[in-house]
Design a protein around this motif. Structure first.
Motif, PDB file in Angstrom:
ATOM      1  N   HIS A  31       0.838  -1.196   0.000  1.00  0.00           N
ATOM      2  CA  HIS A  31       0.000   0.000   0.000  1.00  0.00           C
ATOM      3  C   HIS A  31       0.871   1.244   0.000  1.00  0.00           C
ATOM      4  N   LEU A  32       0.302   2.343  -0.410  1.00  0.00           N
ATOM      5  CA  LEU A  32       1.004   3.616  -0.428  1.00  0.00           C
ATOM      6  C   LEU A  32       0.567   4.442   0.765  1.00  0.00           C
ATOM      7  N   ALA A  33       1.493   5.112   1.400  1.00  0.00           N
ATOM      8  CA  ALA A  33       1.173   5.959   2.548  1.00  0.00           C
ATOM      9  C   ALA A  33       1.874   7.301   2.391  1.00  0.00           C
ATOM     10  N   PHE A  34       1.143   8.357   2.648  1.00  0.00           N
ATOM     11  CA  PHE A  34       1.663   9.702   2.495  1.00  0.00           C
ATOM     12  C   PHE A  34       1.605  10.439   3.814  1.00  0.00           C
ATOM     13  N   SER A  35       2.662  11.193   4.115  1.00  0.00           N
ATOM     14  CA  SER A  35       2.689  12.043   5.307  1.00  0.00           C
ATOM     15  C   SER A  35       1.757  13.226   5.103  1.00  0.00           C
ATOM     16  N   THR A  36       1.135  13.642   6.194  1.00  0.00           N
ATOM     17  CA  THR A  36       0.318  14.841   6.195  1.00  0.00           C
ATOM     18  C   THR A  36       0.555  15.579   7.507  1.00  0.00           C
ATOM     19  N   ASP A  37       0.425  16.879   7.475  1.00  0.00           N
ATOM     20  CA  ASP A  37       0.579  17.658   8.700  1.00  0.00           C
ATOM     21  C   ASP A  37      -0.652  17.551   9.589  1.00  0.00           C
ATOM     22  N   SER A  38      -1.804  17.186   8.987  1.00  0.00           N
ATOM     23  CA  SER A  38      -3.041  17.105   9.757  1.00  0.00           C
ATOM     24  C   SER A  38      -4.000  16.101   9.132  1.00  0.00           C
ATOM     25  N   ILE A  39      -4.255  15.011   9.839  1.00  0.00           N
ATOM     26  CA  ILE A  39      -5.250  14.030   9.376  1.00  0.00           C
ATOM     27  C   ILE A  39      -6.600  14.710   9.240  1.00  0.00           C
ATOM     28  N   HIS A  40      -6.942  15.530  10.232  1.00  0.00           N
ATOM     29  CA  HIS A  40      -8.242  16.215  10.227  1.00  0.00           C
ATOM     30  C   HIS A  40      -8.408  17.053   8.953  1.00  0.00           C
ATOM     31  N   LYS A  41      -7.404  17.840   8.611  1.00  0.00           N
ATOM     32  CA  LYS A  41      -7.484  18.685   7.410  1.00  0.00           C
ATOM     33  C   LYS A  41      -7.531  17.840   6.136  1.00  0.00           C
ATOM     34  N   THR A  42      -6.763  16.757   6.108  1.00  0.00           N
ATOM     35  CA  THR A  42      -6.759  15.884   4.936  1.00  0.00           C
ATOM     36  C   THR A  42      -8.117  15.241   4.726  1.00  0.00           C
ATOM     37  N   VAL A  43      -8.687  14.676   5.796  1.00  0.00           N
ATOM     38  CA  VAL A  43     -10.006  14.037   5.705  1.00  0.00           C
ATOM     39  C   VAL A  43     -11.043  15.066   5.259  1.00  0.00           C
ATOM     40  N   HIS A  44     -10.996  16.261   5.857  1.00  0.00           N
ATOM     41  CA  HIS A  44     -11.954  17.320   5.528  1.00  0.00           C
ATOM     42  C   HIS A  44     -11.821  17.736   4.056  1.00  0.00           C
ATOM     43  N   SER A  45     -10.588  17.920   3.604  1.00  0.00           N
ATOM     44  CA  SER A  45     -10.340  18.322   2.220  1.00  0.00           C
ATOM     45  C   SER A  45     -10.847  17.271   1.232  1.00  0.00           C
ATOM     46  N   LEU A  46     -10.555  16.006   1.501  1.00  0.00           N
ATOM     47  CA  LEU A  46     -11.009  14.939   0.607  1.00  0.00           C
ATOM     48  C   LEU A  46     -12.524  14.776   0.659  1.00  0.00           C
ATOM     49  N   LYS A  47     -13.103  14.940   1.845  1.00  0.00           N
ATOM     50  CA  LYS A  47     -14.558  14.856   1.989  1.00  0.00           C
ATOM     51  C   LYS A  47     -15.236  15.927   1.129  1.00  0.00           C
ATOM     52  N   ASN A  48     -14.648  17.121   1.095  1.00  0.00           N
ATOM     53  CA  ASN A  48     -15.187  18.201   0.259  1.00  0.00           C
ATOM     54  C   ASN A  48     -15.130  17.859  -1.231  1.00  0.00           C
ATOM     55  N   LYS A  49     -14.262  16.921  -1.599  1.00  0.00           N
ATOM     56  CA  LYS A  49     -14.147  16.468  -2.985  1.00  0.00           C
ATOM     57  C   LYS A  49     -14.990  15.222  -3.245  1.00  0.00           C
ATOM     58  N   GLY A  50     -15.756  14.795  -2.232  1.00  0.00           N
ATOM     59  CA  GLY A  50     -16.601  13.613  -2.381  1.00  0.00           C
ATOM     60  C   GLY A  50     -15.864  12.305  -2.197  1.00  0.00           C
ATOM     61  N   ILE A  51     -14.707  12.355  -1.545  1.00  0.00           N
ATOM     62  CA  ILE A  51     -13.906  11.154  -1.301  1.00  0.00           C
ATOM     63  C   ILE A  51     -13.933  10.875   0.202  1.00  0.00           C
ATOM     64  N   PHE A  52     -14.382   9.680   0.565  1.00  0.00           N
ATOM     65  CA  PHE A  52     -14.583   9.354   1.971  1.00  0.00           C
ATOM     66  C   PHE A  52     -13.680   8.195   2.397  1.00  0.00           C
ATOM     67  N   PRO A  53     -13.250   8.185   3.662  1.00  0.00           N
ATOM     68  CA  PRO A  53     -12.372   7.109   4.141  1.00  0.00           C
ATOM     69  C   PRO A  53     -13.015   5.731   4.014  1.00  0.00           C
ATOM     70  N   ALA A  54     -12.188   4.752   3.697  1.00  0.00           N
ATOM     71  CA  ALA A  54     -12.615   3.359   3.734  1.00  0.00           C
ATOM     72  C   ALA A  54     -12.504   2.816   5.150  1.00  0.00           C
ATOM     73  N   ASP A  55     -11.570   3.389   5.949  1.00  0.00           N
ATOM     74  CA  ASP A  55     -11.338   2.925   7.316  1.00  0.00           C
ATOM     75  C   ASP A  55     -10.613   4.014   8.096  1.00  0.00           C
TER      76      ASP A  55
END
Length: 113
Positions: free
Chosen positions: A62-86
């Motif tokens: 699997h691929l894993a990317f560093s982020t400064d904020s999980i919260h901001k990443t999840v929020h940003s992707l959610k705004n694009k219609g992309i939701f976590p699988a887990d």
């Protein structure tokens, strides 16, 4: 954004750890238990590998990317219609992680250390 680590399913953690230490000059970073999976992280110059103990034949990476904020990443992707699988989850070592599924079923992880 930068690549955080590559996850590799293996049958024997110790054997694989020695192999990647020798092959890439990596050293032990830490060992964690995540949902009853025994995991070893190795690191070296600009690379981290996550070895995941599997009893069945290994099936994928699997691929894993560093982020400064999980919260901001999840929020940003959610705004694009992309939701976590887990997830998201907070691991025993304090890292925060969330998983998404790619178009062909591949796992894409974002992780905040």
């Amino acid at each position: 954004m930068k690549l955080h680590h590559i996850g590799i399913e293996v049958n024997q953690l110790e054997r694989s750890m020695l192999f990647y230490k020798g092959l890439l000059g990596l050293h032990f970073k830490n060992r964690i238990d995540f949902f009853n999976e025994d995991i070893i992280f190795l690191e070296g110059e600009g690379v981290q590998i996550e070895l995941i103990k599997k009893t069945a034949p290994p099936s994928s990476a699997h691929l894993a990317f560093s982020t400064d904020s999980i919260h901001k990443t999840v929020h940003s992707l959610k705004n694009k219609g992309i939701f976590p699988a887990d997830g998201p989850y907070t691991l025993d070592n304090g890292w925060k992680t969330v998983f998404y599924e790619g178009p062909d079923g591949e796992t894409i992880e974002f992780i905040e250390e």
